[in-house]
Design a protein around this motif. Structure first.
Motif, PDB file in Angstrom:
ATOM      1  N   SER A  19       0.837  -1.200   0.000  1.00 18.01           N
ATOM      2  CA  SER A  19       0.000   0.000   0.000  1.00 18.01           C
ATOM      3  C   SER A  19       0.871   1.249   0.000  1.00 18.01           C
ATOM      4  O   SER A  19       2.074   1.199   0.289  1.00 18.01           O
ATOM      5  N   LEU A  20       0.250   2.379  -0.273  1.00 17.52           N
ATOM      6  CA  LEU A  20       0.962   3.658  -0.281  1.00 17.52           C
ATOM      7  C   LEU A  20       1.588   3.981   1.069  1.00 17.52           C
ATOM      8  O   LEU A  20       2.581   4.696   1.144  1.00 17.52           O
ATOM      9  N   ASP A  21       1.020   3.448   2.129  1.00 16.00           N
ATOM     10  CA  ASP A  21       1.512   3.740   3.488  1.00 16.00           C
ATOM     11  C   ASP A  21       2.698   2.878   3.911  1.00 16.00           C
ATOM     12  O   ASP A  21       3.253   3.100   4.985  1.00 16.00           O
ATOM     13  N   ASP A  22       3.094   1.918   3.096  1.00 18.81           N
ATOM     14  CA  ASP A  22       4.141   0.969   3.478  1.00 18.81           C
ATOM     15  C   ASP A  22       5.552   1.413   3.102  1.00 18.81           C
ATOM     16  O   ASP A  22       6.442   0.579   2.928  1.00 18.81           O
ATOM     17  N   ILE A  23       5.792   2.708   3.005  1.00 17.09           N
ATOM     18  CA  ILE A  23       7.106   3.214   2.587  1.00 17.09           C
ATOM     19  C   ILE A  23       8.215   2.773   3.534  1.00 17.09           C
ATOM     20  O   ILE A  23       9.370   2.606   3.121  1.00 17.09           O
ATOM     21  N   PRO A  39      22.444   7.865  -7.250  1.00 17.76           N
ATOM     22  CA  PRO A  39      21.227   8.469  -7.788  1.00 17.76           C
ATOM     23  C   PRO A  39      20.197   7.375  -8.064  1.00 17.76           C
ATOM     24  O   PRO A  39      20.535   6.236  -8.365  1.00 17.76           O
ATOM     25  N   LEU A  40      18.950   7.743  -7.939  1.00 13.76           N
ATOM     26  CA  LEU A  40      17.849   6.822  -8.165  1.00 13.76           C
ATOM     27  C   LEU A  40      17.209   7.177  -9.502  1.00 13.76           C
ATOM     28  O   LEU A  40      16.931   8.346  -9.764  1.00 13.76           O
ATOM     29  N   PHE A  41      16.990   6.194 -10.347  1.00 11.41           N
ATOM     30  CA  PHE A  41      16.361   6.396 -11.652  1.00 11.41           C
ATOM     31  C   PHE A  41      14.919   5.924 -11.553  1.00 11.41           C
ATOM     32  O   PHE A  41      14.663   4.748 -11.294  1.00 11.41           O
ATOM     33  N   CYS A  42      13.967   6.841 -11.727  1.00 12.26           N
ATOM     34  CA  CYS A  42      12.550   6.529 -11.570  1.00 12.26           C
ATOM     35  C   CYS A  42      11.825   6.755 -12.895  1.00 12.26           C
ATOM     36  O   CYS A  42      11.605   7.889 -13.308  1.00 12.26           O
ATOM     37  N   ALA A  43      11.440   5.666 -13.539  1.00 10.50           N
ATOM     38  CA  ALA A  43      10.788   5.739 -14.848  1.00 10.50           C
ATOM     39  C   ALA A  43       9.271   5.829 -14.756  1.00 10.50           C
ATOM     40  O   ALA A  43       8.604   5.910 -15.776  1.00 10.50           O
ATOM     41  N   ASN A  44       8.724   5.800 -13.550  1.00 10.02           N
ATOM     42  CA  ASN A  44       7.279   5.956 -13.376  1.00 10.02           C
ATOM     43  C   ASN A  44       7.027   6.866 -12.184  1.00 10.02           C
ATOM     44  O   ASN A  44       7.027   6.412 -11.053  1.00 10.02           O
ATOM     45  N   PRO A  45       6.803   8.154 -12.422  1.00  7.35           N
ATOM     46  CA  PRO A  45       6.578   9.086 -11.324  1.00  7.35           C
ATOM     47  C   PRO A  45       5.246   8.920 -10.588  1.00  7.35           C
ATOM     48  O   PRO A  45       5.024   9.589  -9.581  1.00  7.35           O
ATOM     49  N   ASP A  46       4.351   8.065 -11.073  1.00  6.68           N
ATOM     50  CA  ASP A  46       3.083   7.858 -10.356  1.00  6.68           C
ATOM     51  C   ASP A  46       3.355   7.369  -8.944  1.00  6.68           C
ATOM     52  O   ASP A  46       4.200   6.510  -8.718  1.00  6.68           O
ATOM     53  N   GLN A  47       2.617   7.922  -7.984  1.00 12.26           N
ATOM     54  CA  GLN A  47       2.731   7.524  -6.576  1.00 12.26           C
ATOM     55  C   GLN A  47       2.055   6.184  -6.312  1.00 12.26           C
ATOM     56  O   GLN A  47       2.521   5.404  -5.493  1.00 12.26           O
ATOM     57  N   GLY A  48       0.957   5.946  -6.992  1.00 10.96           N
ATOM     58  CA  GLY A  48       0.198   4.724  -6.769  1.00 10.96           C
ATOM     59  C   GLY A  48      -0.579   4.350  -8.009  1.00 10.96           C
ATOM     60  O   GLY A  48      -0.678   5.123  -8.958  1.00 10.96           O
ATOM     61  N   ALA A  49      -1.135   3.141  -7.975  1.00 11.91           N
ATOM     62  CA  ALA A  49      -1.933   2.645  -9.096  1.00 11.91           C
ATOM     63  C   ALA A  49      -2.999   1.701  -8.558  1.00 11.91           C
ATOM     64  O   ALA A  49      -2.823   1.081  -7.508  1.00 11.91           O
ATOM     65  N   GLN A  50      -4.072   1.613  -9.316  1.00 13.25           N
ATOM     66  CA  GLN A  50      -5.116   0.679  -8.930  1.00 13.25           C
ATOM     67  C   GLN A  50      -4.665  -0.735  -9.270  1.00 13.25           C
ATOM     68  O   GLN A  50      -4.175  -1.006 -10.359  1.00 13.25           O
TER      69      GLN A  50
END
Length: 162
Positions: A19-23, A39-50
């Motif tokens: 879940s989003l809260d499990d960081i 450095p961290l490479f992030c190819a999907n900036p979405d925070q969450g998805a269904q």
């Protein structure tokens, strides 16, 4: 050792989506990367998805946390222009050069709709899926969510299938 860290889809140690809260599951790893100045490479900036009937964490949530910790994150994908410019080139290869005839269909204000606005194309927000869906289900107003995100879609549809 690697020169950078690529963020994939986050799973827990049992291979389940989180879940989003499990960081906190990823904090120790992020602290290690920070100590090594990776450095961290992030190819999907979405925070969450269904995912099924729940919203799960995606790469953007981890990138955001790493950045808050002081780490360097290289963002790409929506809403950044690099991905939209590539799509516009492909459209041009098919003779579609009039941006008024191109639209981004998506379910996330902060990436899909913002990216379309940044690229100068129309945006179509789908509301029966994605991270907006549960918010709308509990009575939050789309107008308020758009104000929070700082972006408004050109069109809104409930489903891509309708």
């Amino acid at each position: 050792l690697a020169d950078f860290v690529y963020v994939g889809v986050p799973f827990d140690k049992q291979g389940r989506r989180v879940s989003l809260d499990d960081i906190d599951l990823f904090k120790n790893d992020l602290e290690d990367y920070l100590k090594c100045r990776k450095p961290l490479f992030c190819a999907n900036p979405d925070q969450g998805a269904q995912f099924g009937d729940k919203i799960v964490m995606t790469q953007g949530r981890i990138g955001e946390e790493y950045q808050k910790m002081g780490g360097m994150v290289q963002w790409c994908g929506k809403p950044y222009l690099d991905i939209f410019n590539k799509v516009l080139v492909i459209c041009g290869n098919y003779g579609i050069t009039d941006k008024s005839k191109i639209a981004m269909i998506g379910d996330t204000l902060e990436t899909d709709i913002l990216g379309a606005k940044n690229a100068g194309i129309k945006s179509i927000l789908v509301t029966d899926s994605g991270t907006l869906f549960p918010k709308l289900q509990v009575g939050e107003k789309l107008e308020d969510l758009c104000k929070q995100a700082g972006v408004t879609p050109d069109y809104v549809i409930s489903s891509i299938a309708s």
